[in-house]
Motif scaffolding. Structure first.
Motif, PDB file in Angstrom:
ATOM      1  N   ASP A   1      61.928  14.114 110.545  1.00 35.30           N
ATOM      2  CA  ASP A   1      61.558  13.997 112.359  1.00 35.30           C
ATOM      3  C   ASP A   1      61.957  13.349 112.105  1.00 35.30           C
ATOM      4  OD1 ASP A   1      59.343  13.611 110.752  1.00 35.30           O
ATOM      5  OD2 ASP A   1      57.942  12.616 112.555  1.00 35.30           O
ATOM      6  N   LYS A   2      62.495  12.043 110.840  1.00 37.53           N
ATOM      7  CA  LYS A   2      62.634  11.058 110.462  1.00 37.53           C
ATOM      8  C   LYS A   2      64.190  11.017 110.654  1.00 37.53           C
ATOM      9  CE  LYS A   2      58.741   9.303 108.981  1.00 37.53           C
ATOM     10  NZ  LYS A   2      58.054   7.889 107.422  1.00 37.53           N
ATOM     11  N   PRO A   3      65.207  10.136 111.217  1.00 36.39           N
ATOM     12  CA  PRO A   3      66.714  10.093 110.936  1.00 36.39           C
ATOM     13  C   PRO A   3      66.986   9.259 109.699  1.00 36.39           C
ATOM     14  CG  PRO A   3      65.774   8.621 112.625  1.00 36.39           C
ATOM     15  CD  PRO A   3      65.116   9.120 112.694  1.00 36.39           C
ATOM     16  N   LEU A   4      67.864   9.329 109.276  1.00 38.76           N
ATOM     17  CA  LEU A   4      68.158   8.432 107.678  1.00 38.76           C
ATOM     18  C   LEU A   4      69.961   7.446 108.907  1.00 38.76           C
ATOM     19  CD1 LEU A   4      70.238  11.090 105.523  1.00 38.76           C
ATOM     20  CD2 LEU A   4      67.304  10.209 106.196  1.00 38.76           C
ATOM     21  N   MET A   5      69.835   6.029 108.343  1.00 42.60           N
ATOM     22  CA  MET A   5      70.581   5.120 108.549  1.00 42.60           C
ATOM     23  C   MET A   5      71.905   5.201 107.945  1.00 42.60           C
ATOM     24  SD  MET A   5      68.941   1.569 109.174  1.00 42.60           S
ATOM     25  CE  MET A   5      67.474   1.994 110.596  1.00 42.60           C
TER      26      MET A   5
ATOM     27  N   TYR B   1      74.035   8.026 104.530  1.00 47.85           N
ATOM     28  CA  TYR B   1      73.313   6.749 105.269  1.00 47.85           C
ATOM     29  C   TYR B   1      71.840   7.640 103.788  1.00 47.85           C
ATOM     30  CZ  TYR B   1      76.066   9.108 108.989  1.00 47.85           C
ATOM     31  OH  TYR B   1      76.731   8.931 109.827  1.00 47.85           O
ATOM     32  N   ILE B   2      71.031   6.655 104.182  1.00 47.44           N
ATOM     33  CA  ILE B   2      69.552   6.355 103.137  1.00 47.44           C
ATOM     34  C   ILE B   2      68.108   6.736 103.997  1.00 47.44           C
ATOM     35  CG2 ILE B   2      70.764   5.748 101.415  1.00 47.44           C
ATOM     36  CD1 ILE B   2      69.187   2.907 102.596  1.00 47.44           C
ATOM     37  N   ALA B   3      67.119   6.889 103.857  1.00 46.82           N
ATOM     38  CA  ALA B   3      66.138   6.914 104.744  1.00 46.82           C
ATOM     39  C   ALA B   3      65.404   5.412 104.678  1.00 46.82           C
ATOM     40  CB  ALA B   3      64.823   7.551 103.358  1.00 46.82           C
ATOM     41  N   PRO B   4      65.436   4.721 106.402  1.00 42.17           N
ATOM     42  CA  PRO B   4      65.816   3.327 106.954  1.00 42.17           C
ATOM     43  C   PRO B   4      64.295   3.078 106.491  1.00 42.17           C
ATOM     44  CG  PRO B   4      65.384   4.595 108.234  1.00 42.17           C
ATOM     45  CD  PRO B   4      65.517   6.086 107.456  1.00 42.17           C
ATOM     46  N   GLU B   5      62.929   4.027 105.979  1.00 36.61           N
ATOM     47  CA  GLU B   5      61.583   3.278 105.944  1.00 36.61           C
ATOM     48  C   GLU B   5      61.555   3.654 104.778  1.00 36.61           C
ATOM     49  OE1 GLU B   5      59.754   5.442 108.507  1.00 36.61           O
ATOM     50  OE2 GLU B   5      60.827   5.102 110.953  1.00 36.61           O
ATOM     51  N   ASP B   6      61.902   3.493 103.687  1.00 43.72           N
ATOM     52  CA  ASP B   6      62.138   3.555 102.397  1.00 43.72           C
ATOM     53  C   ASP B   6      61.504   2.661 101.650  1.00 43.72           C
ATOM     54  OD1 ASP B   6      61.486   4.148  99.864  1.00 43.72           O
ATOM     55  OD2 ASP B   6      62.534   6.229  99.852  1.00 43.72           O
TER      56      ASP B   6
ATOM     57  N   GLU C   1      64.925  18.481  97.267  1.00 48.01           N
ATOM     58  CA  GLU C   1      66.551  19.195  97.643  1.00 48.01           C
ATOM     59  C   GLU C   1      67.597  18.230  97.433  1.00 48.01           C
ATOM     60  OE1 GLU C   1      67.930  21.327 101.156  1.00 48.01           O
ATOM     61  OE2 GLU C   1      65.706  21.065 102.472  1.00 48.01           O
ATOM     62  N   ASN C   2      68.379  18.490  96.947  1.00 44.32           N
ATOM     63  CA  ASN C   2      69.991  17.308  96.116  1.00 44.32           C
ATOM     64  C   ASN C   2      70.247  16.874  97.744  1.00 44.32           C
ATOM     65  OD1 ASN C   2      71.800  16.176  95.130  1.00 44.32           O
ATOM     66  ND2 ASN C   2      73.216  16.945  95.686  1.00 44.32           N
ATOM     67  N   GLN C   3      70.312  15.527  97.608  1.00 38.64           N
ATOM     68  CA  GLN C   3      70.249  14.484  98.727  1.00 38.64           C
ATOM     69  C   GLN C   3      69.783  15.019 100.082  1.00 38.64           C
ATOM     70  OE1 GLN C   3      74.300  13.897 100.678  1.00 38.64           O
ATOM     71  NE2 GLN C   3      75.413  14.972  98.233  1.00 38.64           N
ATOM     72  N   SER C   4      68.436  14.801  99.629  1.00 33.18           N
ATOM     73  CA  SER C   4      67.175  14.748 100.363  1.00 33.18           C
ATOM     74  C   SER C   4      66.827  13.734 101.380  1.00 33.18           C
ATOM     75  CB  SER C   4      65.690  15.680  99.554  1.00 33.18           C
ATOM     76  OG  SER C   4      64.579  15.437 100.754  1.00 33.18           O
ATOM     77  N   GLU C   5      66.791  12.938 100.624  1.00 30.21           N
ATOM     78  CA  GLU C   5      66.759  11.440 101.561  1.00 30.21           C
ATOM     79  C   GLU C   5      67.964  10.487 101.531  1.00 30.21           C
ATOM     80  OE1 GLU C   5      63.026  10.616 102.298  1.00 30.21           O
ATOM     81  OE2 GLU C   5      63.743  12.500 102.968  1.00 30.21           O
ATOM     82  N   TYR C   6      68.574  10.913 101.382  1.00 31.54           N
ATOM     83  CA  TYR C   6      69.929  10.080 101.515  1.00 31.54           C
ATOM     84  C   TYR C   6      71.269  11.490 101.414  1.00 31.54           C
ATOM     85  CZ  TYR C   6      72.055  11.823  96.629  1.00 31.54           C
ATOM     86  OH  TYR C   6      72.094  12.576  95.472  1.00 31.54           O
ATOM     87  N   ARG C   7      72.528  11.065 102.355  1.00 31.66           N
ATOM     88  CA  ARG C   7      73.361  12.338 102.874  1.00 31.66           C
ATOM     89  C   ARG C   7      74.228  11.004 102.696  1.00 31.66           C
ATOM     90  NH1 ARG C   7      71.009  15.379 105.661  1.00 31.66           N
ATOM     91  NH2 ARG C   7      69.416  15.001 104.145  1.00 31.66           N
TER      92      ARG C   7
END
Length: 264
Positions: free
Chosen positions: A57-61, A86-91, A110-116
């Motif tokens: 539910d959390k979009p990347l930035m 893109y990376i996780a903004p709240e991390d 997974e690969n590129q789980s918290e970044y894309r």
């Protein structure tokens, strides 16, 4: 020409690589198509915006966007299209780095789980879907304010790091063709900033810079290096690296890009 100068010149010639240096200037009036750190990304029609795979539910930035039409040519890199990271903004602890999450939190990811890493091969300059970006909560993001990226092609030698046995062995291989090395003399040369020191900078290609690895044995291509400067702060003055295999780069496959960052 003395032996040391001759050796240095030959060494730099043998171990030089082309790279693109990136400069960042704050700009709040950029188009969605421009190269940038942070800011509003290019979103083509029917684009599926990237979300965290760990917290769906959390979009990347957007961390960085490279429009290759604005960048000087570099071997095997695209000459058109837009690359986005893109990376996780709240991390604010891991900055979206999967390896750090696995290590510190012992989670299977997974690969590129918290970044894309996303590559848009063809740019539609009539598309502007910025109003479809998901709403995000205020957060401690590495990019303090959006910055426009400009590019300059350069050539750099592999940087020396203290006690780098690979570096010293390669240097001596050339030096010993002309004379027997004096260890004290060579140590002074290795530490001379005006000889092998390289300012750490944002860049694409070339040798990476960090406290652990000068990239000597690194066969992967440096897709992007981001340093803590120009309003960007990664950990405690850290450096982020995004690396890709040469084959994946040539085939425009960015699904296996690896992301890591280290602090000084």
């Amino acid at each position: 020409m003395d032996i040391l100068k001759k050796t240095i010149e030959e060494f730099k010639q043998k171990y030089q690589r082309e790279y693109i240096e990136l400069s960042a200037d704050p700009d709040d009036d950029m188009t969605v198509y421009q190269s940038k750190f942070g800011g509003v990304p290019y979103l083509p029609d029917n684009f599926e915006y990237p979300f965290s795979r760990l917290y769906p539910d959390k979009p990347l930035m957007l961390l960085a966007q490279i429009n290759f039409e604005e960048m000087p040519s570099l071997e095997d890199f695209p000459e058109k299209g837009i690359l986005q990271i893109y990376i996780a903004p709240e991390d604010d602890r891991f900055f979206g780095c999967d390896d750090r999450i696995r290590h510190f939190e012992q989670k299977e990811l997974e690969n590129q789980s918290e970044y894309r890493i996303i590559y848009h091969e063809n740019i539609d300059y009539s598309a502007d879907n910025s109003d479809s970006i998901p709403k995000m909560n205020p957060c401690d993001f590495p990019v303090s304010e959006p910055a426009k990226i400009s590019f300059e092609k350069k050539i750099g030698c592999i940087p020396y790091k203290y006690d780098d046995e690979n570096f010293e062995e390669a240097f001596l291989e050339i030096y010993n063709q002309y004379s027997v090395a004096d260890e004290t003399e060579l140590e002074n040369i290795f530490c001379a900033e005006d000889v092998f020191f390289e300012h750490v900078r944002h860049k694409i290609g070339g040798y990476q810079n960090d406290v652990w690895d000068a990239g000597w044995n690194n066969t992967d291509v440096l897709l992007l290096q981001i340093v803590s400067r120009d309003g960007i702060q990664i950990g405690d003055d850290g450096i982020a690296h995004f690396k890709i295999t040469r084959d994946d780069l040539r085939s425009r496959n960015f699904s296996n890009v690896k992301y890591s960052w280290e602090c000084y």
